[in-house]
Structure formats: C-alpha cells, structure tokens
Write a protein that holds these residues in place. Structure first.
Motif, mmCIF file in Angstrom:
data_model
loop_
_atom_site.group_PDB
_atom_site.id
_atom_site.type_symbol
_atom_site.label_atom_id
_atom_site.label_comp_id
_atom_site.label_asym_id
_atom_site.label_seq_id
_atom_site.Cartn_x
_atom_site.Cartn_y
_atom_site.Cartn_z
ATOM 1 N N ARG A 1 0.837 -1.214 0.000
ATOM 2 C CA ARG A 1 0.000 0.000 0.000
ATOM 3 C C ARG A 1 0.862 1.251 0.000
ATOM 4 O O ARG A 1 0.516 2.250 -0.628
ATOM 5 C CB ARG A 1 -0.926 -0.008 1.233
ATOM 6 N N GLY A 2 2.002 1.203 0.696
ATOM 7 C CA GLY A 2 2.896 2.356 0.746
ATOM 8 C C GLY A 2 2.419 3.416 1.715
ATOM 9 O O GLY A 2 1.264 3.424 2.165
ATOM 10 N N GLY A 3 3.325 4.331 2.077
ATOM 11 C CA GLY A 3 2.976 5.468 2.929
ATOM 12 C C GLY A 3 3.328 5.285 4.386
ATOM 13 O O GLY A 3 3.481 6.262 5.116
ATOM 14 N N LEU A 4 3.456 4.040 4.848
ATOM 15 C CA LEU A 4 3.655 3.787 6.272
ATOM 16 C C LEU A 4 4.967 4.373 6.772
ATOM 17 O O LEU A 4 5.031 4.916 7.877
ATOM 18 C CB LEU A 4 3.606 2.285 6.547
ATOM 19 N N PHE A 5 6.010 4.267 5.957
ATOM 20 C CA PHE A 5 7.328 4.719 6.397
ATOM 21 C C PHE A 5 7.866 5.866 5.545
ATOM 22 O O PHE A 5 9.068 5.967 5.310
ATOM 23 C CB PHE A 5 8.311 3.543 6.389
ATOM 24 N N ASP A 6 6.979 6.725 5.073
ATOM 25 C CA ASP A 6 7.423 7.900 4.332
ATOM 26 C C ASP A 6 8.359 8.745 5.177
ATOM 27 O O ASP A 6 8.196 8.844 6.410
ATOM 28 C CB ASP A 6 6.220 8.746 3.908
ATOM 29 N N PRO B 1 -6.308 2.651 8.274
ATOM 30 C CA PRO B 1 -4.910 2.890 7.902
ATOM 31 C C PRO B 1 -4.479 2.164 6.630
ATOM 32 O O PRO B 1 -3.713 2.714 5.834
ATOM 33 C CB PRO B 1 -4.138 2.368 9.129
ATOM 34 N N VAL B 2 -4.956 0.936 6.426
ATOM 35 C CA VAL B 2 -4.580 0.190 5.216
ATOM 36 C C VAL B 2 -5.206 0.833 3.988
ATOM 37 O O VAL B 2 -4.532 1.066 2.973
ATOM 38 C CB VAL B 2 -4.999 -1.292 5.325
ATOM 39 N N LEU B 3 -6.498 1.147 4.050
ATOM 40 C CA LEU B 3 -7.194 1.734 2.901
ATOM 41 C C LEU B 3 -6.630 3.109 2.536
ATOM 42 O O LEU B 3 -6.527 3.458 1.364
ATOM 43 C CB LEU B 3 -8.691 1.850 3.198
ATOM 44 N N LEU B 4 -6.252 3.874 3.566
ATOM 45 C CA LEU B 4 -5.784 5.238 3.331
ATOM 46 C C LEU B 4 -4.285 5.309 3.082
ATOM 47 O O LEU B 4 -3.776 6.359 2.673
ATOM 48 C CB LEU B 4 -6.141 6.121 4.542
ATOM 49 N N GLY B 5 -3.561 4.227 3.345
ATOM 50 C CA GLY B 5 -2.101 4.263 3.218
ATOM 51 C C GLY B 5 -1.494 5.224 4.215
ATOM 52 O O GLY B 5 -0.620 6.033 3.878
ATOM 53 N N SER B 6 -1.945 5.148 5.459
ATOM 54 C CA SER B 6 -1.543 6.106 6.489
ATOM 55 C C SER B 6 -0.086 5.949 6.900
ATOM 56 O O SER B 6 0.490 4.865 6.820
ATOM 57 C CB SER B 6 -2.430 5.946 7.721
ATOM 58 N N HIS B 7 0.477 7.037 7.368
ATOM 59 C CA HIS B 7 1.834 7.055 7.896
ATOM 60 C C HIS B 7 1.862 6.332 9.239
ATOM 61 O O HIS B 7 0.841 6.247 9.940
ATOM 62 C CB HIS B 7 2.299 8.502 8.068
ATOM 63 N N ALA B 8 3.016 5.805 9.628
ATOM 64 C CA ALA B 8 3.148 5.061 10.883
ATOM 65 C C ALA B 8 2.772 5.911 12.088
ATOM 66 O O ALA B 8 2.153 5.413 13.034
ATOM 67 C CB ALA B 8 4.578 4.538 11.037
ATOM 68 N N MET B 9 3.117 7.191 12.072
ATOM 69 C CA MET B 9 2.811 8.059 13.218
ATOM 70 C C MET B 9 1.302 8.254 13.350
ATOM 71 O O MET B 9 0.751 8.194 14.456
ATOM 72 C CB MET B 9 3.517 9.408 13.063
ATOM 73 N N THR C 1 -0.993 6.218 12.150
ATOM 74 C CA THR C 1 -1.544 4.904 12.495
ATOM 75 C C THR C 1 -1.379 4.617 13.979
ATOM 76 O O THR C 1 -2.302 4.111 14.628
ATOM 77 C CB THR C 1 -0.855 3.795 11.667
ATOM 78 N N PHE C 2 -0.225 4.955 14.519
ATOM 79 C CA PHE C 2 0.029 4.736 15.943
ATOM 80 C C PHE C 2 -0.962 5.536 16.795
ATOM 81 O O PHE C 2 -1.539 5.012 17.759
ATOM 82 C CB PHE C 2 1.459 5.136 16.298
ATOM 83 N N VAL C 3 -1.161 6.795 16.439
ATOM 84 C CA VAL C 3 -2.108 7.643 17.181
ATOM 85 C C VAL C 3 -3.518 7.056 17.085
ATOM 86 O O VAL C 3 -4.244 6.975 18.087
ATOM 87 C CB VAL C 3 -2.083 9.092 16.648
ATOM 88 N N TRP C 4 -3.912 6.611 15.883
ATOM 89 C CA TRP C 4 -5.243 6.055 15.691
ATOM 90 C C TRP C 4 -5.457 4.802 16.537
ATOM 91 O O TRP C 4 -6.491 4.647 17.196
ATOM 92 C CB TRP C 4 -5.497 5.750 14.226
ATOM 93 N N VAL C 5 -4.477 3.898 16.531
ATOM 94 C CA VAL C 5 -4.622 2.658 17.290
ATOM 95 C C VAL C 5 -4.698 2.953 18.785
ATOM 96 O O VAL C 5 -5.487 2.332 19.512
ATOM 97 C CB VAL C 5 -3.466 1.680 16.980
ATOM 98 N N CYS C 6 -3.912 3.909 19.252
ATOM 99 C CA CYS C 6 -3.972 4.290 20.669
ATOM 100 C C CYS C 6 -5.341 4.873 21.018
ATOM 101 O O CYS C 6 -5.898 4.588 22.084
ATOM 102 C CB CYS C 6 -2.869 5.294 21.008
ATOM 103 N N ILE C 7 -5.894 5.687 20.121
ATOM 104 C CA ILE C 7 -7.243 6.226 20.333
ATOM 105 C C ILE C 7 -8.249 5.086 20.398
ATOM 106 O O ILE C 7 -9.134 5.062 21.264
ATOM 107 C CB ILE C 7 -7.624 7.207 19.196
ATOM 108 N N GLY C 8 -8.110 4.119 19.487
ATOM 109 C CA GLY C 8 -9.024 2.980 19.475
ATOM 110 C C GLY C 8 -8.947 2.154 20.744
ATOM 111 O O GLY C 8 -9.978 1.761 21.304
ATOM 112 N N LEU C 9 -7.735 1.896 21.231
ATOM 113 C CA LEU C 9 -7.563 1.109 22.457
ATOM 114 C C LEU C 9 -8.086 1.856 23.671
ATOM 115 O O LEU C 9 -8.708 1.257 24.563
ATOM 116 C CB LEU C 9 -6.086 0.752 22.641
ATOM 117 N N ALA C 10 -7.831 3.152 23.724
ATOM 118 C CA ALA C 10 -8.346 3.948 24.833
ATOM 119 C C ALA C 10 -9.872 3.968 24.821
ATOM 120 O O ALA C 10 -10.531 3.837 25.861
ATOM 121 C CB ALA C 10 -7.799 5.373 24.760
#
Length: 318
Positions: free
Chosen positions: A142-147, A222-230, A232-241
């Motif tokens: 997908r790309g974008g994760l480690f830009d 994150p997969v569909l949007l090709g999100s950056h790792a940073m 994605t990390f914020v999103w997953v933390c929001i989801g877990l919280a």
C-alpha cells in the motif's frame, strides 16, 4: 437477503454523506489547523526522523515491530488506573460513577482478573502479533507507512476521522454477525462472560473474534488510506483507549459516555456499533433509546454522577 442489501446501501449513503461533510470541514478548517500545528510540526518530524534513522537505522520491519509492542504497552499503561480501581475499590469516591452500581467492591475478584489477563495477553502477543506481521506485506504494498515526511496535522486529523468511520462500518457488521446463534455460541459468548465488564475485558475474547472484531476494524482505515506510521500509531492508541473506556463500567466526568456499550453487555442484542450511526440506521438501539441509560448517554459535564442527575424510575408500590 434483500432487506440486508437495502440496509447496507443505507449505511453506505450515511457514511458517504459523513465523508462529504468531513471533506468540506477539511477545507474550511485548513487555515485554523495550520496555525494549531505550528511548531509541533517540527517536533513530530524530528521525533520520526530520530526513530527511523537513529534508533531503527532505517530497518522498517524493526520499526514496525517496535510500534506494535509500544501499542501493547500503551494498552496496559492506559488501564493501570482502572485495574487498581477494579481490584481494590479505591479511590472510593470513583465508585459513585459505576454504571451498574449494585456491584460491591472489589469489582472483580483476583481469579477472574488473572483469567482475563491471560487471554488478553495471548490475544495481543500471539494472535495480534501473527496478524500484524502478516499484514506487514500489505502495508508495504500500500505504501505510505514509512514515508520520510510526517503528514501535515490537518491531513492526519482528516485521516483519523475517516479511520473512525471505517472502524464503525467494519466493526458494526462483524459484531452483529458474531451475535448470530452459531457464531455467538462458538465464538462471541466468551466476550459476553463479562455482563458487567471491566476495562481490560475489551480484549477478552476468542482469538477468531480478536482478529475479526478488533484487529481488522482497527486496521481497515490505515490500510485503505495508506496512512503514515505516526498517524496509524495515534489512531490505534485512540481505538484502544476508546474500547477500554467503553468496557470500564464507569461513566466518568468529562470522558466519552460508555452507557451504550455497557447496555449491550447487559442486554446482548442492542448497540452493536461504537459510534451509534449504524445502530440508529438499522434500529438496533430501539430498546436502548427507551431507557434511562440512553438519557444518560452523553459526556458528563459535572462531577455529579449520571445516575443521580437522571435517576432510574422507582417502581410503584401497589
């Protein structure tokens, strides 16, 4: 089949409309977000460069693994307060915010707690680890994760909003499917052993459910949007919280209301989503909307407990 297709089409219309609204807001708030980002842009970019270059040495797989274990650590750190409260009943003043107040402290016994921890850790370390490392090639494709460049703040906020909508869509239908007789009996029943849930029971479930109803909805955006790792990390933390708060059993002041999901655990066949959009569309919150719990379902803007502000109706004596 026809009613289901009709419902799905309706859901697509609702979420599509929400996406158009977000796109409009995205442009209208452009200048404000740029000012809000300000000097923080340099801070995030410096942090990412240090992580990618100095710590990981450009090894993207190593960084991917580090992010995953950071996410696992975040879950437990975030829940430290709730764990202490649930095991000890302290601080005592917080107990007044318990949604199911008939439960006496401690809220959970040690044996049940240990059993919950074991399954949650197994899901996180073994099941989640296998799933996410299996997902690594998909992120690479997908790309974008480690830009090299961290996305602008306004773009990250927009992506986070879309992540939330993607999560709601995938989670609602997956969760509702798990309540079908066969899947509930064989898989989802484990999660509903907690009729009065605790925070970490959010991840207490059958390994198959952990993938279908936790990992896939969380990573869909994150997969569909090709999100950056940073991002994605914020999103997953929001989801877990968010899921921890939804299961903690306390309607705390100035925090998102969890009346809806707590009602789901006590009634089983209501409130399958997290945002409530699709529940309202499909009518799967009908009984919930007739209860006092629904009247309390908003952010508590005072220190007075919700069940005091909106008390249950007393049964009439004959």
């Amino acid at each position: 089949m026809i009613p289901l297709l009709s419902a799905v089409r309706g859901a697509v219309v609702v979420i599509g409309t929400a996406m158009l609204f977000l796109m409009a807001a995205h442009h209208s708030l452009h200048s404000y977000m740029e000012k809000l980002w300000g000097a923080s842009s340099h801070l995030w970019q410096s942090l990412w460069t240090q992580l990618y270059t100095d710590i990981a040495g450009g090894n993207e797989f190593l960084l991917y693994a580090a992010f995953y274990f950071a996410i696992v650590a975040f879950f437990w750190i975030f829940n430290i307060f709730f764990i202490f409260l649930e095991l000890t009943g302290n601080p005592y003043a917080i107990l007044q915010y318990r949604i199911q107040p008939k439960q006496k402290p401690p809220i959970v016994d040690w044996t049940s707690f240990v059993s919950c921890v074991k399954l949650v850790l197994f899901n996180q370390v073994v099941v989640g680890g296998i799933f996410l490392f299996g997902l690594y090639p998909v992120f690479q494709w997908r790309g974008g994760l480690f830009d090299a460049n961290v996305p602008q703040f306004k773009n990250s906020v927009f992506e986070l909003a879309l992540d939330g909508l993607a999560f709601e869509f995938v989670f609602y239908y997956g969760h509702r499917a798990l309540h079908s007789p066969v899947l509930y009996r064989k898989i989802h029943k484990i999660h509903h052993e907690w009729t009065a849930p605790i925070s970490i029971s959010s991840l207490y479930c059958h390994p198959v459910e952990f993938v279908l109803s936790n990992m896939i909805p969380l990573m869909a955006g994150p997969v569909l949007l090709g999100s950056h790792a940073m991002t994605t990390f914020v999103w997953v933390c929001i989801g877990l919280a968010s899921t921890s708060i939804s299961h903690c059993g306390f309607h705390l002041p100035f925090m998102p209301s969890n009346e809806s999901h707590d009602f789901h655990h006590s009634q089983f066949n209501q409130n399958f989503g997290m945002l409530g959009i699709l529940d309202q569309l499909h009518g799967t919150d009908g009984r919930f909307r007739k209860t006092k719990s629904y009247e309390r379902h908003s952010v508590l803007m005072s220190t007075t407990p919700a069940n005091v502000l909106i008390p249950d109706e007393r049964k009439k004596c004959h």
